[in-house]
Motif scaffolding. Structure first.
Motif, short mmCIF file in Angstrom:
data_model
loop_
_atom_site.label_atom_id
_atom_site.label_comp_id
_atom_site.label_asym_id
_atom_site.label_seq_id
_atom_site.Cartn_x
_atom_site.Cartn_y
_atom_site.Cartn_z
N GLY A 1 33.23 46.38 38.19
CA GLY A 1 33.27 46.82 39.58
C GLY A 1 32.23 47.88 39.89
N ASP A 2 31.89 48.72 38.93
CA ASP A 2 30.91 49.77 39.17
C ASP A 2 29.50 49.22 39.38
OD1 ASP A 2 32.78 51.77 39.01
OD2 ASP A 2 32.47 52.15 36.88
N ASP A 3 29.27 47.96 38.97
CA ASP A 3 27.96 47.35 39.17
C ASP A 3 27.78 46.79 40.58
OD1 ASP A 3 27.25 47.74 36.44
OD2 ASP A 3 28.42 45.95 35.90
N LEU A 4 28.88 46.70 41.33
CA LEU A 4 28.85 46.00 42.62
C LEU A 4 29.31 46.92 43.73
CD1 LEU A 4 30.55 42.70 41.37
CD2 LEU A 4 28.10 43.15 41.57
N GLY B 1 46.86 40.68 37.17
CA GLY B 1 45.96 39.53 37.18
C GLY B 1 44.67 39.76 37.93
N GLU B 2 44.48 40.94 38.53
CA GLU B 2 43.23 41.20 39.26
C GLU B 2 42.06 41.29 38.28
OE1 GLU B 2 41.44 44.05 42.80
OE2 GLU B 2 43.28 44.68 41.76
N ILE C 1 34.73 42.96 45.03
CA ILE C 1 34.53 41.71 44.31
C ILE C 1 35.18 41.79 42.93
CG2 ILE C 1 32.78 40.22 43.27
CD1 ILE C 1 30.98 40.88 45.65
N LEU C 2 35.05 42.91 42.25
CA LEU C 2 35.79 43.23 41.05
C LEU C 2 36.49 44.56 41.27
CD1 LEU C 2 33.15 42.31 38.29
CD2 LEU C 2 35.31 41.11 38.70
N PRO D 1 31.57 34.98 45.94
CA PRO D 1 30.76 36.20 45.78
C PRO D 1 30.61 36.65 44.33
CG PRO D 1 32.28 36.44 47.62
CD PRO D 1 32.68 35.20 46.89
N LEU D 2 31.68 36.58 43.55
CA LEU D 2 31.59 36.98 42.15
C LEU D 2 30.65 36.07 41.37
CD1 LEU D 2 32.39 38.56 39.64
CD2 LEU D 2 34.43 37.10 39.45
N VAL D 3 30.79 34.77 41.55
CA VAL D 3 29.93 33.82 40.83
C VAL D 3 28.48 34.02 41.24
CG1 VAL D 3 29.57 31.39 40.28
CG2 VAL D 3 31.88 32.22 40.72
#
Length: 818
Positions: A76-79, A102-103, A92-93, A268-270
């Motif tokens: 998550g820190d990358d996005l 499950g997140e 996104i994360l 978005p994640l992919v």
């Protein structure tokens, strides 16, 4: 738009036809995203939180990054992006904090699925576990933990939704009609009770899957098993601040959706993984367990209903409070709340009404659209409540419904006037009552009771639903004539199993007068080449895309006639056509074939006129408006589809075990386009509704762990669970603005199955059920733990029955699942 809906003059509309997509799907020729493999493709996996609520202290990805074959690792820190359909509330994360079991907290892309799974296992996450809020009623309390402390700063669609900062309320929908307090004062009876049901999973055959390639100069291509390619594109571009022309979304065959694939999810994640991996395509397909916990579900609901009734059995006032469990993120749940608000009463006229519908954040997997769009859930309460009131005031439940049902001249909760063309819910009710021989047991049924010792009960429940969509919802169709005089139809509406490809082909063939075999509706959707459609949701597709197709047909015919008038030297008004040619009405031998003008006509000397025949049709929802945020008044409904279910149920009076012997379902569809498809919709939806009625539902432990995230413990019905007898009934009150008078019915068969079953069980063994699913043990408990009927009465003609309406409010016997 139904100039003609006389069955005697129609060739294709109203007749059964084989599904256009059946052959490819049955033979395995149809291509799904699940089947696709692109050159150089990587495989994605995610690290999921084992906690419902926790602070992310540290994530160590070093071992995963060092694993041979790993091409990208993200946390998550990358996005820095946030996504959301109506309220932009989701990272996104997970970033800083996980909000449900499950997140996803990290993701990898690798050269094989096995390497990706191993890499995820190597990621180490340190959590500080915090106390979650798991019950939406607890989340409404003043001292409740805030799932989203920053709610007040989130971007949201202000015209339709009202989040309440510093609370767990993601949206508050209000509706006020008449004077509800005056109505209660004038009532002879006041009855109030609470009903609830848990979250359930969509379980499409094909799980969520997406492939994304982030190419040069931020050119992105997305292949997704999505219901709505244009919504995916629009939301994706909004998230990443990209122009629409940079993003292409392709949706091939889709293995079911039921609302769970509306909006935007994996894409978005992919995409971020593809960009991190240098532009290689990346594929992520959810496992069945990830469908239950990582991806959205149907929201749980607690519904409080207070109803005032006259001595004669007319409803005078009703106050309704809905508490929707959105889970950790708002997604579609806020729109479910909005739609439930203006339909909250079911198909009944309530002169004085008060509705408060809340979307409530909790630390659970998040809610979204599900077939029926909230109506399955709240009709459970409405239709059980109608039977309760009828019993209290001493009137047959069927007669009570008939007294209060919407009919021409009735005014809906939002102020819309019902007409003869809106639909006929009373006809639907009468049809199912006749089918199950409501109100009595036949001689054969009495013999069966005597032989088996089981009790047979019969129950009925009504339903209504209008499309839940923005007032500017629009769609378009493009029809292209090929050189052999066949036509190809391009629409943005996605075929997710509902049969739209076939029904729209029938409408086009009918309007053109062409052979059905010469009409092809393109199955694959592509935002780069197909015309816009808002979304494939809300049962609006047949009406809106059908109208767009008719307009496109007329546009193409006009152009064909214009060319033919020059060739035949006749006025356009003197021309007619059939499936093979255009001809002069008073001189039919003077004609020109469609084939000769399909892509342009050349005279014998070589001079040419015309060009490829292409028709374009656009259609937008007409006459709709936003709802007033304080009163809920306005016009939200493009159309209403009414219906009813009647159930015959057999119950063991000792164990509570039961079986549905017959279900009859009737719907006012305006005009049947394809009887076989209609029956398929009704039977499929009914069985899906039966699943949520008898066995489906999320169960959590006290820490918020989902205890049944697979088919091992979360059963769904199969074809073996079909009732012994099924009758499907079509009522036809033509929709004036529908194609040939038709309106949608894709979602409706799932609605009100549960209360019809509950009403049937109660009529058999007097088991009063307030919670679904209805398991045999629930029936047994209800038979042995009778609640005195005056628990639910706060006023009778002789005075008040109890002083504290909340004192004896029902509390379900479920676990943490509300």
């Amino acid at each position: 738009m139904y100039e003609n809906n006389d069955p005697k003059t129609l060739t294709y509309v109203g007749k059964s036809a084989l599904r256009k997509d059946a052959g490819d799907k049955l033979t395995g020729k149809a291509m799904y995203v699940s089947d696709m493999k692109l050159p150089g493709m990587l495989y994605a996996q995610v690290k999921k939180s084992p906690h419902a609520r926790a602070r992310i202290v540290h994530i160590d990805t070093a071992k995963a990054e060092a694993l041979p074959g790993v091409r990208a690792v993200l946390t998550g820190d990358d996005l820095s992006y946030r996504i959301g359909l109506y309220i932009v509330d989701k990272n996104i994360l997970a970033k800083g904090e996980v909000r449900h079991y499950g997140e996803a907290v990290a993701a990898v892309a690798a050269t094989s699925l096995e390497i990706a799974r191993k890499a995820v296992d190597l990621i180490e996450v340190e959590y500080e576990v915090m106390q979650p809020v798991l019950n939406h009623m607890d989340a409404m309390k003043e001292d409740a933990v805030l799932v989203h402390p920053d709610l007040g700063s989130y971007e949201y669609l202000e015209s339709s939704f009202t989040p309440v900062p510093n609370t767990n309320i993601a949206n508050w929908t209000k509706l006020r009609k008449g004077d509800v307090e005056k109505g209660f004062k004038e009532s002879a009876y006041i009855v109030e009770r609470e009903y609830d049901n848990p979250s359930v999973q969509h379980v499409p055959m094909e799980t969520h899957v997406a492939i994304v390639q982030w190419g040069p100069r931020d050119s992105v291509t997305i292949w997704s098993s999505a219901q709505s390619p244009f919504t995916v594109r629009n939301l994706f571009c909004h998230t990443f601040s990209l122009p629409l022309g940079k993003v292409r979304v392709i949706v091939p065959a889709v293995g079911g959706g039921f609302g769970g694939k509306a909006g935007i999810h994996l894409e978005p994640l992919v995409a971020c993984l593809s960009r991190k991996a240098g532009g290689l395509p990346v594929k992520f397909q959810a496992t069945r367990e990830e469908e239950f916990s990582l991806l959205p579900c149907r929201s749980a609901l607690t519904y409080r209903i207070k109803t005032g009734v006259s001595l004669e059995g007319k409803i005078l006032a009703q106050k309704m409070e809905m508490f929707w469990d959105a889970g950790a993120y708002a997604d579609y749940a806020v729109n479910v709340t909005r739609a439930s608000g203006y339909s909250a009463s079911g198909p009944y006229e309530i002169p004085n009404a008060w509705v408060d519908a809340y979307t409530v954040y909790t630390n659970k997997p998040y809610g979204t659209a599900y077939r029926g769009f909230g109506h399955v859930e709240f009709h459970w309460g409405v239709e059980r409540h109608m039977d309760l009131i009828a019993k209290i005031i001493g009137i047959d439940p069927l007669e009570f419904r008939k007294k209060n049902a919407l009919r021409p001249g009735s005014i809906t909760l939002t102020g819309e006037k019902i007409t003869a063309h809106t639909g006929n819910v009373i006809a639907c009710m009468d049809a199912v009552a006749k089918s199950i021989k409501y109100g009595k047991l036949t001689a054969a049924e009495k013999r069966r009771e005597a032989e088996t010792g089981k009790k047979i009960g019969k129950g009925i429940a009504l339903l209504q639903k209008a499309p839940a969509m923005p007032s500017n919802t629009a769609t378009a169709a493009v029809i292209k004539m090929n050189s052999d005089a066949s036509v190809t139809v391009n629409i943005g509406l996605t075929e997710i199993g509902q049969g739209s490809t076939t029904a729209l082909a029938q409408i086009v063939a009918e309007r053109l007068g062409f052979d059905l075999d010469k009409v092809y509706v393109k199955l694959e959707k592509d935002t780069e080449s197909d015309p816009y459609d808002w979304q494939t949701v809300a049962s609006k597709g047949l009406l809106m895309s059908g109208n767009a197709c008719i307009l496109a047909c007329e546009d193409m015919l006009r152009k064909g006639y214009a060319v033919a008038s020059h060739i035949l030297k006749a006025g356009v008004e003197d021309l007619a056509h059939d499936g093979e040619r255009i001809y002069v009405k008073h001189d039919e031998e003077n004609s020109i074939s469609w084939q000769k003008i399909a892509v342009g006509y050349a005279y014998p000397d070589g001079e040419s006129i015309g060009g490829p025949l292409i028709g374009v049709g656009s259609y937008i929802a007409q006459g709709l408006s936003n709802l007033d945020k304080q009163t809920g008044q306005g016009k939200p409904a493009l159309d209403w589809t009414f219906g009813a279910h009647g159930i015959i149920c057999e119950v063991d009076p000792v164990t509570g075990e039961y079986a549905v012997r017959k279900i009859a379902s009737a719907f006012d569809v305006g005009k049947v386009v394809n009887p076989s498809l209609l029956r398929g919709q009704i039977v499929g939806g009914m069985l899906q509704g039966l699943g949520t009625a008898v066995c489906e539902g999320y169960i959590y432990d006290e820490a918020g762990h989902l205890l049944n995230p697979s088919f091992t413990d979360n059963k769904i019905p199969t074809s073996r669970d079909l009732p012994m007898e099924i009758e499907t009934i079509a009522v036809e009150s033509s929709q004036i603005d529908g194609p040939y008078g038709a309106r949608g019915v894709a979602e409706h068969p799932m609605i009100s199955v549960a209360p019809a079953l509950g009403n049937a069980i109660q009529s058999a063994v007097d088991a009063d059920l307030l919670h679904m699913p209805i398991r045999a043990e629930d029936v047994w408990r209800a038979m042995h733990n009778h609640h005195p009927i005056d628990n639910w009465i706060t006023k009778t003609p002789t005075g008040s029955c109890r002083s504290d309406p909340a004192a004896r409010r029902h509390t379900p016997d479920a676990a943490i699942s509300p």
